[in-house]
Design a protein around this motif. Structure first.
Motif, PDB file in Angstrom:
ATOM      1  N   ILE A  11       7.749 -50.356  -5.631  1.00  0.00           N
ATOM      2  CA  ILE A  11       7.561 -49.337  -4.593  1.00  0.00           C
ATOM      3  C   ILE A  11       7.713 -47.949  -5.201  1.00  0.00           C
ATOM      4  O   ILE A  11       6.850 -47.088  -5.033  1.00  0.00           O
ATOM      5  N   LYS A  12       8.808 -47.732  -5.905  1.00  0.00           N
ATOM      6  CA  LYS A  12       9.095 -46.415  -6.475  1.00  0.00           C
ATOM      7  C   LYS A  12       8.057 -45.977  -7.498  1.00  0.00           C
ATOM      8  O   LYS A  12       7.753 -44.798  -7.630  1.00  0.00           O
ATOM      9  N   ASN A  13       7.521 -46.950  -8.251  1.00  0.00           N
ATOM     10  CA  ASN A  13       6.527 -46.642  -9.283  1.00  0.00           C
ATOM     11  C   ASN A  13       5.103 -46.631  -8.735  1.00  0.00           C
ATOM     12  O   ASN A  13       4.152 -46.485  -9.496  1.00  0.00           O
ATOM     13  N   ASN A  14       4.988 -46.849  -7.423  1.00  0.00           N
ATOM     14  CA  ASN A  14       3.687 -46.874  -6.761  1.00  0.00           C
ATOM     15  C   ASN A  14       2.781 -47.955  -7.357  1.00  0.00           C
ATOM     16  O   ASN A  14       1.577 -47.736  -7.529  1.00  0.00           O
ATOM     17  N   LYS A  18      -1.336 -49.938  -0.655  1.00  0.00           N
ATOM     18  CA  LYS A  18      -0.897 -49.375   0.628  1.00  0.00           C
ATOM     19  C   LYS A  18      -0.676 -50.477   1.651  1.00  0.00           C
ATOM     20  O   LYS A  18       0.269 -50.414   2.434  1.00  0.00           O
ATOM     21  N   LEU A  21       2.608 -52.084   0.977  1.00  0.00           N
ATOM     22  CA  LEU A  21       3.678 -51.178   1.384  1.00  0.00           C
ATOM     23  C   LEU A  21       3.897 -51.250   2.899  1.00  0.00           C
ATOM     24  O   LEU A  21       5.036 -51.336   3.363  1.00  0.00           O
ATOM     25  N   ASN A  35      13.158 -48.346   1.145  1.00  0.00           N
ATOM     26  CA  ASN A  35      12.322 -47.786   0.076  1.00  0.00           C
ATOM     27  C   ASN A  35      10.859 -47.711   0.486  1.00  0.00           C
ATOM     28  O   ASN A  35      10.160 -46.762   0.117  1.00  0.00           O
ATOM     29  N   GLN A  39       8.703 -44.264   0.579  1.00  0.00           N
ATOM     30  CA  GLN A  39       7.460 -44.155  -0.192  1.00  0.00           C
ATOM     31  C   GLN A  39       6.286 -43.797   0.714  1.00  0.00           C
ATOM     32  O   GLN A  39       5.411 -43.014   0.316  1.00  0.00           O
ATOM     33  N   ARG A  42       6.549 -40.125   1.071  1.00  0.00           N
ATOM     34  CA  ARG A  42       6.140 -39.441  -0.162  1.00  0.00           C
ATOM     35  C   ARG A  42       4.623 -39.461  -0.332  1.00  0.00           C
ATOM     36  O   ARG A  42       4.029 -38.505  -0.812  1.00  0.00           O
ATOM     37  N   MET A  43       3.997 -40.573   0.067  1.00  0.00           N
ATOM     38  CA  MET A  43       2.549 -40.711  -0.075  1.00  0.00           C
ATOM     39  C   MET A  43       1.788 -40.098   1.100  1.00  0.00           C
ATOM     40  O   MET A  43       0.562 -40.083   1.102  1.00  0.00           O
ATOM     41  N   TYR A 117      14.472 -38.984   1.151  1.00  0.00           N
ATOM     42  CA  TYR A 117      13.314 -39.564   0.469  1.00  0.00           C
ATOM     43  C   TYR A 117      12.927 -38.754  -0.766  1.00  0.00           C
ATOM     44  O   TYR A 117      12.269 -39.267  -1.674  1.00  0.00           O
TER      45      TYR A 117
END
Length: 120
Positions: A11-14, A18, A21, A35, A39, A42-43, A117
């Motif tokens: 998740i953190k490293n993308n 989608k 997620l 998380n 994310q 953030r996205m 976040y």
């Protein structure tokens, strides 16, 4: 490394799609779910499916277990609606926020201002 940590790292490293997620918003692990929420913010994912998932999660304020301090994933989901800053997300946030007791509104306002976040 255990499976939960691997998912959180993805998740953190993308490193997940989608759709994956969004699917993780329903995960039973509270850390994975938290998380995923962060994310999504953030996205800046704010399509109708994401908004509805966040709204449904935000409605579970009394049922969700605590993740950090006073906060559970319902708090994070409701705050995410505010953080996304779209017309629809703000509208849905306001609908839910106004139904909260004043103490819970105060806790949520603090969370929104802290923007965790950004740091996780």
């Amino acid at each position: 490394m255990n499976n939960v940590q691997q998912i959180i790292n993805s998740i953190k490293n993308n490193d997940i799609s989608k759709d994956e997620l969004i699917f993780l918003l329903d995960d039973t692990n509270i850390l994975i779910k938290a998380n995923a929420i962060f994310q999504i913010v953030r996205m800046q994912m704010h399509d109708e499916i994401v908004i509805e998932k966040l709204v449904n999660l935000a409605r579970l304020m009394e049922k969700e277990p605590k993740v950090i301090g006073l906060y559970n994933n319902a708090h994070f989901a409701l705050a995410a609606l505010s953080w996304l800053e779209t017309e629809n997300s703000i509208k849905r946030f306001s609908e839910l926020f106004e139904k909260l007791e004043p103490e819970k509104q105060s806790v949520l306002q603090k969370l929104i201002e802290e923007k965790p976040y950004l740091y996780l």
